[in-house]
Design an enzyme around this catalytic site. Structure first.
Site, PDB file in Angstrom:
ATOM      1  N   TYR A  61      -1.372   4.933 -10.343  1.00 33.66           N
ATOM      2  CA  TYR A  61      -2.403   4.182 -11.077  1.00 33.66           C
ATOM      3  C   TYR A  61      -3.795   4.682 -10.678  1.00 33.66           C
ATOM      4  O   TYR A  61      -4.492   5.328 -11.455  1.00 33.66           O
ATOM      5  CB  TYR A  61      -2.190   2.696 -10.811  1.00 33.66           C
ATOM      6  CG  TYR A  61      -3.375   1.776 -10.851  1.00 33.66           C
ATOM      7  CD1 TYR A  61      -4.135   1.586 -12.006  1.00 33.66           C
ATOM      8  CD2 TYR A  61      -3.698   1.014  -9.729  1.00 33.66           C
ATOM      9  CE1 TYR A  61      -5.208   0.692 -12.020  1.00 33.66           C
ATOM     10  CE2 TYR A  61      -4.751   0.118  -9.736  1.00 33.66           C
ATOM     11  CZ  TYR A  61      -5.507  -0.039 -10.881  1.00 33.66           C
ATOM     12  OH  TYR A  61      -6.553  -0.912 -10.878  1.00 33.66           O
ATOM     13  N   TYR A  99       0.822  -1.213   0.000  1.00 38.68           N
ATOM     14  CA  TYR A  99       0.000   0.000   0.000  1.00 38.68           C
ATOM     15  C   TYR A  99       0.854   1.260   0.000  1.00 38.68           C
ATOM     16  O   TYR A  99       1.721   1.443   0.874  1.00 38.68           O
ATOM     17  CB  TYR A  99      -0.878  -0.004   1.244  1.00 38.68           C
ATOM     18  CG  TYR A  99      -2.119   0.850   1.177  1.00 38.68           C
ATOM     19  CD1 TYR A  99      -3.367   0.271   1.037  1.00 38.68           C
ATOM     20  CD2 TYR A  99      -2.059   2.228   1.305  1.00 38.68           C
ATOM     21  CE1 TYR A  99      -4.522   1.044   1.013  1.00 38.68           C
ATOM     22  CE2 TYR A  99      -3.199   3.003   1.275  1.00 38.68           C
ATOM     23  CZ  TYR A  99      -4.429   2.404   1.129  1.00 38.68           C
ATOM     24  OH  TYR A  99      -5.558   3.173   1.105  1.00 38.68           O
TER      25      TYR A  99
END
Lengths: 145, 386
Positions: B330, B282
């Protein structure tokens, strides 16, 4: 009436003695009667040992900067966006517990981790005093100089 | 363990569009992601028995989808929730309680259409612990909490802004290979360092995107998976952990609960760090990656800056990390964890085998690690392809 628009704390029955002490220009923190650690934020039980024997204890209001961030203009929560760069810090009190605060009376760029600080009582409204901190200026008679 | 079934991921997908999607609500995005993930698996809405969600309650999501679940889990620990759900869903399938589980998350984080109640940015009450002991000082949300953690890491270990920038640059290189990535134009360390300070020591490019996107993951048993469309990816180890909620209460500002969830996941899977072929860790901020790699044990505490340097985590490097481009380049709607699972499953299935650098060649074993809140809660899952 107040023109202070930033978020204000609202005390609860357990935390009220902390906020009330600040309003009197003092600071007190809970100390565990069993394991002797200082506890902050205030609780109904010691998070280290589970004891309910927490006693309000005056503390020095002195400590050092554990860490900090410098918030750029326009980048904080909405009501802070017009402020100059400001410092949000975690202060570790000499008694060992930590609290979030702001560092005042110094340029943001001059605030460093490890810096010695002392409490300043910031009476932001008639009812609320926030604990802020400022650098401790070594006096000329200090043996360290 | 005898008597337990193998749980497998059999379908993954994003919403139809991700990035800036102002004409779609948060639940609509989740509905699209769900249908797309079920189609990926070759399953139907009526096959779903278990619903796992955060942000929206599982009952809200199930109602919207027309599902009447016999199993649900609304564990909400911020962006790591969906990685935590993956372990919980695997347990529900392994024990035989359900045959098909749906994990779904995401929101209209950028366009802010139909956000779930309590979406980040809303204020806790003045009488909560956060309201009393943090909000009066103007900490700028998650950015400020992670920035304070990063500042202490730099102070103690000499971690540099250049090392953090390497993480942002590597993410952008991976994003350049991913047509669905929001930011694809090349980025240099110099450009990261020249970007404006948001909350020192973080600059603009140390921080994740804010996009509109949802994702969904479908699981079933290995036996059933063998009859489905896609190559099954087994869930072989998982762990979760927390050591605080408020950043002012963190026991050690330079360490996160990956040191709880990581060892549990590795021990359950029975694999070693050097066995991992591809990892999604993450990346709410560049620093989140750095401390997580240390907490998980890929390097020692304080050595994360060296670990991520020199192109190691970039395309072609020997530690392929955040191969979608991550939350930094992204997509990142608000809670990113679901997308770490989606990308790692695709890598382990070999979905990109015709796209040279985009595919981590021969990847068989993957690690997914989510971090939620302000370093408050983590989930770690190890996935395996046969």
């Amino acid at each position: 009436m107040t023109d202070y628009l930033k978020p204000l704390p609202k005390s609860d029955p357990v935390t009220a003695p902390f906020w009330e002490s600040l309003h009197r220009g003092k600071v007190q923190v809970q100390c565990c009667g069993d394991c002797k650690i200082f506890v902050f934020y205030p609780r109904a039980l010691c998070p280290a040992c589970g004891s309910r024997k927490l006693a309000w204890t005056p503390v020095s209001g002195k400590g050092h900067i554990y860490s900090l961030t410098i918030v750029a203009p326009g980048r904080g929560p909405d009501i802070f966006k017009n402020d100059s760069p400001y410092v949000v810090t975690l202060v570790e009190l000499d008694e060992g517990c930590r609290m979030m605060s702001n560092i005042v009376d110094v340029d943001a760029e001059d605030v460093k981790i490890g810096m010695a600080v002392e409490i300043v009582y910031d009476c932001v409204t008639e009812d609320v005093t926030l604990p802020k901190f400022r650098p401790v200026i070594p006096s000329k008679t200090s043996p360290h100089l | 363990m005898s008597g337990l079934r193998d749980a497998t991921v059999v379908g993954v997908a994003e919403s139809d569009k991700i990035g800036v999607v102002p004409d779609k609500s948060s639940l609509q995005l989740q509905g699209e992601a769900t249908l797309n993930a079920l189609a990926d698996a070759g399953l139907k809405l009526s096959d779903v028995e278990g619903v796992f969600s955060a942000g929206f309650r599982p009952t809200e999501v199930a109602e919207y989808l027309g599902i009447q679940p016999r199993y649900f889990d609304g564990t909400h620990v911020g962006g790591s929730s969906f990685v935590v759900h993956l372990g919980h869903a695997a347990e529900a399938i392994a024990s035989g309680r359900i045959d098909v589980a749906l994990i779904v998350g995401g929101e209209s984080g950028r366009s802010r259409v139909g956000l779930p109640a309590g979406f980040s940015g809303s204020h806790s009450s003045a009488q909560s612990m956060e309201g009393q002991f943090e909000n009066p000082y103007g900490l700028p949300g998650a950015i400020g909490g992670y920035a304070m953690a990063c500042a202490r890491h730099m102070h103690l270990y000499g971690t540099t802004s250049e090392q953090l920038a390497e993480i942002a640059v590597a993410a952008r290189q991976w994003a350049g290979l991913n047509p669905r990535a929001y930011k694809r134009e090349p980025l240099t360390v110099g450009e990261v360092l020249a970007s404006p300070i948001i909350s020192w020591p973080f600059r603009k490019f140390d921080c994740c995107l804010v996009t509109d996107a949802a994702g969904a993951v479908v699981l079933t048993s290995l036996d059933r998976a063998r009859d489905l469309k896609k190559k099954p990816v087994r869930v072989i180890g998982w762990g979760e952990g927390s050591d605080h909620q408020l950043i002012s209460q963190i026991p050690d500002l330079t360490s996160g609960p990956g040191r709880i969830s990581g060892p549990d996941a590795f021990a359950m899977a029975g694999v070693r760090h050097e066995d991992i072929d591809v990892a999604q860790v993450y990346d709410s901020f560049t620093y989140t990656v750095l401390t997580s790699l240390e907490d998980l044990g890929f390097c020692k505490k304080g050595e994360g800056g060296d670990f991520v340097s020199g192109g190691r985590i970039a395309p072609g490097g020997d530690f392929p990390l955040n191969t979608s481009g991550g939350g930094l380049s992204y997509t990142h709607p608000g809670m990113f964890g679901i997308f770490t699972i989606i990308e790692n499953v695709r890598q382990l299935r070999g979905d990109f085998v015709n796209q040279s650098l985009r595919q981590v060649a021969g990847a068989k074993l993957g690690l997914v690690h989510g971090t939620g809140g302000k370093l408050s809660a983590t989930g770690t899952v190890i996935l395996a392809a046969d």
